[in-house]
Design a protein around this motif. Structure first.
Motif: not given
Length: 266
Positions: A78-84, A90-92, A96-102, A173-178
């Motif tokens: 969960d890159y949101d939880a980890i943060g920049t 590489l996670f940053d 950026q992909v998440r920010a673009l989609l949102r 349009n969301q993050v889900v977990y598996v």
């Protein structure tokens, strides 16, 4: 859905070229990986191309107009939880992909779904990652023994990707977990020792605490495995409550650590 492979082109094709390749397809599922496989910025470029293709007014003779659904390469933590600014730089780009989609979500260009799957199960048993080191009969914790980690087999990731793409339900349009399993490093050690304990030689346990891992990374800042170890030792964004996973909510049983071990021999 139709499968299209452009692995040999993705690294150097421009956004326009990729968008042209994506336009005939209703659903784009990115499975090309990230990191050393492609130049930095590749995942962001793919996402930009999908959005460009989705914005097109092009209509194809087969009735397919443009991409309507996008599952980007986010099959991990969960890159949101980890943060920049984490140890794994590489996670940053994933953020950026998440920010673009949102940012583009209000335009209703494409329905996107990010599927966080935790660590690939096979990676947990790579000796160079260091957690389960079968050749040296050693199990290590990253951080503390009670730190948890979510893990899923690549096979189950593919299965759940298809499940979510073909039966999205209310997912949009969301993050889900598996996750196949969410376990502590201590529990991993117990399961490994139990499964391989009858082979005549005991496993030893070693602790790689956060301070020592940070010191190692400071000495070798480009070491990819040390970057990953440091991120997982933090315990943030790497473990999901099983009750929140799509598979658990839909009653789908995925492979856990115990059943994975039953398929292993040393």
């Amino acid at each position: 859905m139709t499968y299209v492979s452009r692995r040999s082109y993705i690294g150097h094709d421009g956004v326009e070229d990729l968008a042209a390749a994506f336009r005939p397809f209703d659903t784009i599922i990115c499975c090309v990986g990230f990191g050393d496989a492609f130049p930095a910025g590749t995942q962001l470029k793919i996402s930009q191309a999908v959005l460009l293709a989705a914005a097109s007014d092009n209509n194809n003779s087969d009735g397919h107009g443009k991409p309507k659904r996008f599952l980007p390469w986010q099959w991990g933590v969960d890159y949101d939880a980890i943060g920049t600014g984490s140890a794994q730089d590489l996670f940053d780009e994933q953020l950026q992909v998440r920010a673009l989609l949102r940012e583009e979500q209000s335009k209703n260009l494409v329905d996107w779904v990010i599927v966080s799957t935790g660590l690939f199960m096979s990676f947990l048993f790579r000796a160079d990652f260091g957690v389960v080191d079968l050749p040296n009969r050693t199990v290590r914790c990253l951080g503390r023994w009670d730190t948890e980690i979510s893990i899923t087999t690549p096979r189950d990731i593919g299965f759940m990707a298809a499940e979510i793409a073909l039966r999205p339900g209310a997912i949009s349009n969301q993050v889900v977990y598996v996750a196949g399993d969410t376990v502590s490093y201590g529990r991993v050690a117990e399961l490994v020792e139990k499964h391989f304990g009858g082979s005549g030689k005991e496993f030893k346990r070693e602790t790689w605490d956060r301070d020592s891992l940070k010191q190692e990374l400071a000495k070798s800042p480009s070491n990819v495995m040390l970057k990953y170890r440091n991120c997982f030792a933090e315990g943030r964004g790497v473990a999901f409550d099983m009750a929140t996973t799509v598979n658990k909510q839909r009653g789908i049983v995925l492979q856990d650590v115990q059943s994975y071990l039953k398929e292993m021999e040393i």
